[in-house]
Design an enzyme around this catalytic site. Structure first.
Site, PDB file in Angstrom:
ATOM      1  N   GLU A 160       0.831  -1.212   0.000  1.00  0.00           N
ATOM      2  CA  GLU A 160       0.000   0.000   0.000  1.00  0.00           C
ATOM      3  C   GLU A 160       0.864   1.259   0.000  1.00  0.00           C
ATOM      4  O   GLU A 160       0.573   2.224  -0.693  1.00  0.00           O
ATOM      5  CB  GLU A 160      -0.911   0.016   1.233  1.00  0.00           C
ATOM      6  CG  GLU A 160      -2.082  -0.927   1.134  1.00  0.00           C
ATOM      7  CD  GLU A 160      -3.087  -0.489   0.066  1.00  0.00           C
ATOM      8  OE1 GLU A 160      -3.334   0.719  -0.051  1.00  0.00           O
ATOM      9  OE2 GLU A 160      -3.577  -1.366  -0.662  1.00  0.00           O
ATOM     10  N   CYS A 215     -11.568   1.366 -15.249  1.00  0.00           N
ATOM     11  CA  CYS A 215     -11.915   2.776 -15.032  1.00  0.00           C
ATOM     12  C   CYS A 215     -10.620   3.583 -14.904  1.00  0.00           C
ATOM     13  O   CYS A 215     -10.354   4.217 -13.894  1.00  0.00           O
ATOM     14  CB  CYS A 215     -12.786   2.925 -13.790  1.00  0.00           C
ATOM     15  SG  CYS A 215     -13.622   4.517 -13.734  1.00  0.00           S
ATOM     16  N   CYS A 241     -15.606   1.516 -20.586  1.00  0.00           N
ATOM     17  CA  CYS A 241     -16.948   1.417 -20.009  1.00  0.00           C
ATOM     18  C   CYS A 241     -17.729   0.223 -20.572  1.00  0.00           C
ATOM     19  O   CYS A 241     -18.587  -0.326 -19.886  1.00  0.00           O
ATOM     20  CB  CYS A 241     -17.713   2.714 -20.244  1.00  0.00           C
ATOM     21  SG  CYS A 241     -16.875   4.144 -19.539  1.00  0.00           S
ATOM     22  N   CYS A 249     -17.221  -2.625 -18.376  1.00  0.00           N
ATOM     23  CA  CYS A 249     -17.301  -2.336 -16.942  1.00  0.00           C
ATOM     24  C   CYS A 249     -18.584  -2.891 -16.314  1.00  0.00           C
ATOM     25  O   CYS A 249     -19.680  -2.676 -16.841  1.00  0.00           O
ATOM     26  CB  CYS A 249     -17.233  -0.827 -16.723  1.00  0.00           C
ATOM     27  SG  CYS A 249     -17.363  -0.380 -14.990  1.00  0.00           S
ATOM     28  N   CYS A 272     -23.746   3.884 -13.933  1.00  0.00           N
ATOM     29  CA  CYS A 272     -22.707   4.932 -13.861  1.00  0.00           C
ATOM     30  C   CYS A 272     -23.207   6.272 -14.427  1.00  0.00           C
ATOM     31  O   CYS A 272     -23.557   6.379 -15.606  1.00  0.00           O
ATOM     32  CB  CYS A 272     -21.474   4.469 -14.625  1.00  0.00           C
ATOM     33  SG  CYS A 272     -20.157   5.702 -14.609  1.00  0.00           S
TER      34      CYS A 272
HETATM   35  S1  SF4 Z   1     -18.808   2.811 -16.587  1.00  0.00           S
HETATM   36 FE1  SF4 Z   1     -18.317   4.363 -15.081  1.00  0.00          FE
HETATM   37  S2  SF4 Z   1     -17.229   3.244 -13.484  1.00  0.00           S
HETATM   38 FE2  SF4 Z   1     -17.237   1.938 -15.316  1.00  0.00          FE
HETATM   39  S3  SF4 Z   1     -15.335   2.397 -16.441  1.00  0.00           S
HETATM   40 FE3  SF4 Z   1     -16.932   3.743 -17.262  1.00  0.00          FE
HETATM   41  S4  SF4 Z   1     -16.719   5.606 -16.051  1.00  0.00           S
HETATM   42 FE4  SF4 Z   1     -15.676   4.011 -14.910  1.00  0.00          FE
END
Ligand code: SF4
Length: 357
Positions: A35, A190, A197, A200, A206
């Site tokens: 970390e 992201c 996206c 994602c 989102c």
């Molecule tokens: S959908 Fe939203 S959370 Fe997912 S990669 Fe795109 S911007 Fe990021």
């Protein structure tokens, strides 16, 4: 568990990173070290540093008992050296006050040098079986986009909103996986530029995606122009084939690292050799200047290689000023530009010797 966490964990099971070196044996020591190294630094850069560090300091006792120079040497090139100094101080405290065990308590963890709320949360939830939210750079980005949180996260009010969202989404079960999953989402999909996206798991909820404003979150830090400071480095070379380094004070820029002595201008460089080392300068070679940027200023370094006419006599304490054989860079903490200049100076000296033959 809310939908955000459920979707994230399902994605993590198939697509998360499960084989990072600190995940193989996720002890508090391993998680803590990773970390700290990952603050300001990418995973790919951190891995070799992490592995070398663990090889030399396999546990908290080894780190606490280590010499500061050896710890800083293992950090050389990673930057932000306060992290290494705090790590060393925290290790000593953990050994002296906690018998080498990490306390399973967020406040006690945060009281240790260099451990903020997010790092304490990561240690607690990943290695100590507790439940705590984290909010590192990756998590800030994911949450700021998902909820379209306006403003720069360095601002207290924005950070407070993000912390509240982080707390809200952190589940009661599988906290360790969730912690890793949200960091992985930020690091792999992201990402800062060009978030993926389409792949994602959070796409359906989102807000930034819906508004097509992904690039606007998190808000940028207000720009300030930063000044440039100029300095000269004295690279003093002795007839015995050594170079001089000076240990910097523990606090401030490059605190505790070894560096070439700094002077204001070329004239002061010769005077430095005469007055501090009691040695005359036989030749001065200007090496190409280089620029090093800190968060609050740029440093323009003019390095001067000064060949001394005879062995110097030091008048300052040996502890702070030391000569090392030029042919290999010393095994102590060196700031990145010092490491680079050491190699350049050594190359110039080798070539000039070849030329003399
Ligand atoms: S959908 Fe939203 S959370 Fe997912 S990669 Fe795109 S911007 Fe990021």
């Amino acid at each position: 568990m809310d939908d955000f966490a459920t979707r994230l964990l399902a994605w993590y099971d198939d697509h998360g990173r499960h084989n990072l070196p600190w995940q193989r044996d996720a002890t508090p020591y391993h998680v803590w070290l990773s970390e700290i190294m990952l603050q300001q630094t990418q995973v790919a850069t951190v891995i070799p540093y992490y592995e070398r560090f663990i090889e030399s300091f396999p546990d908290i006792h080894a780190l606490a008992g280590a010499d500061t120079d050896a710890v800083l040497h293992h950090w050389s090139g990673l930057g932000y050296y306060a992290r290494a100094r705090n790590l060393h101080r925290a290790a000593k405290t953990l050994v002296s006050d906690f018998a080498g065990e990490f306390p399973a308590d967020i406040d006690a963890l945060q009281a240790l040098p260099g451990i903020g709320r997010s790092t304490a949360g990561a240690i607690l939830s990943t290695a100590l079986g507790g439940r705590a939210a984290i909010l590192d750079g990756n998590v800030k980005r994911v949450l700021a986009r998902f909820h379209a949180v306006e403003g720069w996260p360095g601002k207290t009010a924005v950070a407070a909103t993000l912390w509240q969202l982080a707390e809200q989404h952190t589940p009661e079960s599988r906290v360790s996986d969730y912690t890793q999953a949200i960091m992985d989402l930020g690091a792999t999909l992201c990402t800062r530029s060009k978030p993926d996206c389409q792949r994602c798991p959070q796409a359906q909820g989102c807000t930034a995606l819906r508004l097509e404003r992904q690039g606007e979150f998190p808000g940028k830090k207000p720009k300030k122009s930063i000044p440039t400071r100029r300095t000269h480095f004295v690279i003093a070379y002795t007839p015995k084939g050594e170079l001089l380094l000076e240990r910097r004070p523990a606090s401030g820029i490059w605190g505790g690292l070894w560096c070439f002595p700094e002077v204001q201008d070329a004239k002061s460089a010769s005077r430095y050799c005469e007055e501090t080392l009691f040695a005359d300068v036989a030749a001065i070679t200007e090496l190409p200047s280089l620029r090093h940027s800190f968060s609050h200023y740029h440093l323009e370094i003019s390095p001067l290689l000064l060949t001394l006419s005879r062995a110097p006599t030091l008048i300052r304490e040996r502890d702070e000023l030391r000569f090392w054989p030029a042919k290999e860079s010393p095994q102590v903490g060196l700031a990145a530009p010092v490491k680079r200049l050491w190699q350049e100076a050594a190359a110039v000296l080798t070539n000039s010797k070849k030329g003399d033959k």
